[in-house]
Design a protein around this motif. Structure first.
Motif, PDB file in Angstrom:
ATOM      1  N   ILE A 125       1.427  -0.608  -7.517  1.00  0.00           N
ATOM      2  CA  ILE A 125       0.044  -0.481  -6.908  1.00  0.00           C
ATOM      3  C   ILE A 125       0.270  -0.133  -5.283  1.00  0.00           C
ATOM      4  CG2 ILE A 125      -2.418  -1.262  -6.808  1.00  0.00           C
ATOM      5  CD1 ILE A 125      -1.728  -2.820  -9.238  1.00  0.00           C
ATOM      6  N   LEU A 126      -0.386   0.613  -4.806  1.00  0.00           N
ATOM      7  CA  LEU A 126      -0.338   0.963  -3.246  1.00  0.00           C
ATOM      8  C   LEU A 126      -1.229   0.146  -2.758  1.00  0.00           C
ATOM      9  CD1 LEU A 126       0.986   3.194  -1.554  1.00  0.00           C
ATOM     10  CD2 LEU A 126      -1.106   4.509  -1.813  1.00  0.00           C
ATOM     11  N   GLY A 127      -0.780  -0.610  -1.687  1.00  0.00           N
ATOM     12  CA  GLY A 127      -1.741  -1.363  -0.710  1.00  0.00           C
ATOM     13  C   GLY A 127      -2.286  -0.388   0.439  1.00  0.00           C
ATOM     14  N   ARG A 128      -3.538  -0.909   0.736  1.00  0.00           N
ATOM     15  CA  ARG A 128      -4.413   0.003   1.603  1.00  0.00           C
ATOM     16  C   ARG A 128      -3.727   0.195   2.939  1.00  0.00           C
ATOM     17  NH1 ARG A 128     -10.603  -1.250   1.307  1.00  0.00           N
ATOM     18  NH2 ARG A 128     -10.131  -0.154  -0.926  1.00  0.00           N
ATOM     19  N   GLY A 129      -3.619   1.279   3.393  1.00  0.00           N
ATOM     20  CA  GLY A 129      -2.943   1.478   4.983  1.00  0.00           C
ATOM     21  C   GLY A 129      -1.425   1.383   4.955  1.00  0.00           C
ATOM     22  N   ALA A 130      -1.097   1.701   3.624  1.00  0.00           N
ATOM     23  CA  ALA A 130       0.583   1.569   3.548  1.00  0.00           C
ATOM     24  C   ALA A 130       1.181   2.805   4.214  1.00  0.00           C
ATOM     25  CB  ALA A 130       0.964   1.676   2.117  1.00  0.00           C
ATOM     26  N   PRO A 131       2.479   2.952   4.666  1.00  0.00           N
ATOM     27  CA  PRO A 131       2.861   4.260   5.333  1.00  0.00           C
ATOM     28  C   PRO A 131       3.703   5.257   4.410  1.00  0.00           C
ATOM     29  CG  PRO A 131       4.433   2.416   5.813  1.00  0.00           C
ATOM     30  CD  PRO A 131       3.291   1.730   4.901  1.00  0.00           C
ATOM     31  N   PHE A 132       2.954   5.101   3.022  1.00  0.00           N
ATOM     32  CA  PHE A 132       3.358   6.201   2.290  1.00  0.00           C
ATOM     33  C   PHE A 132       2.187   6.452   1.045  1.00  0.00           C
ATOM     34  CE2 PHE A 132       5.314   1.946   1.407  1.00  0.00           C
ATOM     35  CZ  PHE A 132       4.820   1.616   0.286  1.00  0.00           C
ATOM     36  N   SER A 133       2.439   7.303   0.236  1.00  0.00           N
ATOM     37  CA  SER A 133       1.069   7.572  -0.462  1.00  0.00           C
ATOM     38  C   SER A 133       1.732   7.737  -2.195  1.00  0.00           C
ATOM     39  CB  SER A 133       0.535   8.833  -0.118  1.00  0.00           C
ATOM     40  OG  SER A 133       1.356  10.095  -0.166  1.00  0.00           O
ATOM     41  N   ASP A 134       2.801   7.842  -2.237  1.00  0.00           N
ATOM     42  CA  ASP A 134       3.260   8.001  -3.587  1.00  0.00           C
ATOM     43  C   ASP A 134       4.845   7.092  -3.888  1.00  0.00           C
ATOM     44  OD1 ASP A 134       5.565   9.681  -2.234  1.00  0.00           O
ATOM     45  OD2 ASP A 134       4.504  11.333  -3.145  1.00  0.00           O
ATOM     46  N   PHE A 135       5.508   7.215  -5.089  1.00  0.00           N
ATOM     47  CA  PHE A 135       6.490   6.475  -5.084  1.00  0.00           C
ATOM     48  C   PHE A 135       7.705   6.774  -4.282  1.00  0.00           C
ATOM     49  CE2 PHE A 135      10.213   4.792  -7.812  1.00  0.00           C
ATOM     50  CZ  PHE A 135       9.620   3.345  -7.622  1.00  0.00           C
ATOM     51  N   ALA A 136       7.677   8.221  -4.325  1.00  0.00           N
ATOM     52  CA  ALA A 136       9.128   8.830  -3.528  1.00  0.00           C
ATOM     53  C   ALA A 136       9.016   8.455  -1.980  1.00  0.00           C
ATOM     54  CB  ALA A 136       8.986  10.278  -3.628  1.00  0.00           C
ATOM     55  N   GLY A 137       7.681   8.293  -1.700  1.00  0.00           N
ATOM     56  CA  GLY A 137       7.503   7.617  -0.091  1.00  0.00           C
ATOM     57  C   GLY A 137       7.878   6.321  -0.035  1.00  0.00           C
ATOM     58  N   GLN A 196       2.353  -3.696   1.227  1.00  0.00           N
ATOM     59  CA  GLN A 196       2.337  -2.191   1.130  1.00  0.00           C
ATOM     60  C   GLN A 196       2.385  -1.748  -0.382  1.00  0.00           C
ATOM     61  OE1 GLN A 196       5.983  -1.496   3.327  1.00  0.00           O
ATOM     62  NE2 GLN A 196       5.211  -1.512   5.234  1.00  0.00           N
ATOM     63  N   ALA A 197       2.739  -2.773  -1.147  1.00  0.00           N
ATOM     64  CA  ALA A 197       2.985  -2.356  -2.569  1.00  0.00           C
ATOM     65  C   ALA A 197       2.995  -3.465  -3.526  1.00  0.00           C
ATOM     66  CB  ALA A 197       3.995  -1.392  -2.790  1.00  0.00           C
ATOM     67  N   PHE A 198       2.676  -3.561  -4.626  1.00  0.00           N
ATOM     68  CA  PHE A 198       3.125  -4.761  -5.657  1.00  0.00           C
ATOM     69  C   PHE A 198       2.744  -4.071  -7.151  1.00  0.00           C
ATOM     70  CE2 PHE A 198      -1.541  -4.679  -5.089  1.00  0.00           C
ATOM     71  CZ  PHE A 198      -2.113  -4.963  -6.493  1.00  0.00           C
ATOM     72  N   ILE A 199       3.349  -4.804  -7.854  1.00  0.00           N
ATOM     73  CA  ILE A 199       3.201  -4.367  -9.252  1.00  0.00           C
ATOM     74  C   ILE A 199       2.217  -5.509 -10.098  1.00  0.00           C
ATOM     75  CG2 ILE A 199       4.500  -4.466 -11.828  1.00  0.00           C
ATOM     76  CD1 ILE A 199       7.084  -3.269 -10.036  1.00  0.00           C
ATOM     77  N   GLU A 200       1.436  -4.797 -10.891  1.00  0.00           N
ATOM     78  CA  GLU A 200       0.404  -5.504 -11.824  1.00  0.00           C
ATOM     79  C   GLU A 200      -0.044  -4.872 -12.821  1.00  0.00           C
ATOM     80  OE1 GLU A 200      -1.078  -8.221 -12.776  1.00  0.00           O
ATOM     81  OE2 GLU A 200      -0.366  -9.725 -11.569  1.00  0.00           O
ATOM     82  N   ALA A 201      -0.893  -5.396 -13.750  1.00  0.00           N
ATOM     83  CA  ALA A 201      -1.386  -4.621 -14.964  1.00  0.00           C
ATOM     84  C   ALA A 201      -2.271  -3.624 -14.425  1.00  0.00           C
ATOM     85  CB  ALA A 201      -2.203  -5.627 -15.684  1.00  0.00           C
ATOM     86  N   SER A 202      -2.389  -2.588 -15.306  1.00  0.00           N
ATOM     87  CA  SER A 202      -3.399  -1.435 -14.905  1.00  0.00           C
ATOM     88  C   SER A 202      -4.986  -1.947 -14.838  1.00  0.00           C
ATOM     89  CB  SER A 202      -3.238  -0.431 -15.775  1.00  0.00           C
ATOM     90  OG  SER A 202      -3.595  -0.863 -17.068  1.00  0.00           O
ATOM     91  N   SER A 203      -5.328  -3.136 -15.320  1.00  0.00           N
ATOM     92  CA  SER A 203      -6.596  -3.538 -15.200  1.00  0.00           C
ATOM     93  C   SER A 203      -6.804  -4.028 -13.780  1.00  0.00           C
ATOM     94  CB  SER A 203      -6.619  -4.984 -15.855  1.00  0.00           C
ATOM     95  OG  SER A 203      -5.662  -5.910 -15.480  1.00  0.00           O
TER      96      SER A 203
END
Length: 315
Positions: A125-137, A196-203
């Motif tokens: 999951i992307l954090g708001r304001g992270a300096p990338f917009s996808d996993f490659a970033g 900037q990012a974290f992993i969690e359930a899709s809920s």
């Protein structure tokens, strides 16, 4: 003759009174959540609570005991009176991974497994304001400098920490982990741009509006068909957070059986399934014996995985 009739009648009354007294449940049941409000386990508990109340015929009260990746509440549950009136809902990690990472007062055998309730694949999951917009970033940013990637996890050796550590190891990234007491506070930090990012359930993205950028699953998720898996992107890592109802070891068989029956009914109910679907969660009932077997197998596998990641505690 009359004396014999009176004695027989009294015997029946005593037996009937004892049966009524022993009927489970005869008072409210506490459902302990070893995480703060707002996270996936808490959301699952609150979706299950009204249906479990209906199936048991007694009020089920949800109580949160968050902290230390679910181990504080799990330890408290293991110490609780084993009469069936204090039960818990737990994901896999506090029972199948944490005992291998840190010294704890409980283990797999500290609990009676009652039923599995859900099985939720995880997403990045992307954090708001992270300096990338996808996993490659994310990968490119993480490789740009040591600890350039700031990510969250609900405690050391949590499912989400293990999965992120495995991903970053494959990508050659050394990120900076920020620890939280659960998914609720972690989501708030992501909304505030603190991670900037974290992993969690899709809920979690479903309930917060945050953006999922990759699924940590074998296949794309039906409710997120446009979100690629990390395997598609070159990182064959997968894992899920699955969990259900447990109780302190020693709970009476009759109480365990009553809760298992009520759990099966609650998980199959239209109310629970509708709420789970709204939260992008997956109902997945298993009876107690099969539920324990899945946790036991995962516990054995996690010991090797944590050793590979350098997270296994010294014995």
């Amino acid at each position: 003759m009359r004396r014999t009739w009176i004695a027989a009648t009294l015997g029946l009354l005593v037996a009937g009174g004892a049966a009524a007294q022993d009927a489970f449940p005869s008072r409210p049941v506490t459902l302990m959540v070893a995480y703060p409000p707002g996270g996936n386990t808490d959301l699952m508990a609150r979706a299950l609570q009204p249906e479990l109340t209906r199936a048991l015929g007694q009020t089920v009260v949800v109580v949160n005991r968050g902290g230390a990746a679910g181990t504080i509440g799990s330890a408290e549950l293991a110490r609780a009176r084993s009469d069936g009136y204090t039960i818990g809902i737990t994901p896999n990690n506090p029972v199948t991974a944490q005992p291998h990472a840190i010294a704890l007062t409980y283990g797999l055998d500290s609990f009676r497994f009652l039923c599995r309730v859900y099985d939720n694949p995880q997403v990045v999951i992307l954090g708001r304001g992270a300096p990338f917009s996808d996993f490659a970033g994310l990968v490119a940013h993480g490789r740009s400098a040591r600890e350039a990637l700031v990510y969250g996890a609900p405690g050391n050796a949590s499912t989400q920490h293990i999965l992120m550590a495995a991903l970053l190891k494959r990508a050659g990234i050394e990120g900076l982990m920020v620890s939280f007491t659960g998914a609720g506070p972690m989501s708030q930090a992501a909304l505030g741009g603190q991670i900037q990012a974290f992993i969690e359930a899709s809920s979690i993205p479903a309930s917060t509006g945050l953006t999922p950028i990759a699924a940590v699953s074998a296949q794309r998720l039906p409710h997120l068909p446009d979100v690629p898996t990390v395997a598609e992107l070159g990182f064959p890592v997968q894992g899920s957070s699955h969990g259900g109802l447990i109780a302190p070891a020693g709970i009476p068989d009759a109480a365990a059986a009553a809760i298992e029956r009520a759990c099966e009914s609650a998980v199959a109910s239209e109310g629970f399934r509708a709420t789970a679907q709204r939260l992008a969660s997956v109902p997945a009932f298993l009876p107690g014996t099969a539920f324990r077997e899945t946790f036991a197998a995962e516990s054995a596998a996690n010991e090797g995985l944590l050793r590979d990641l350098g997270l296994l505690r010294a014995r």
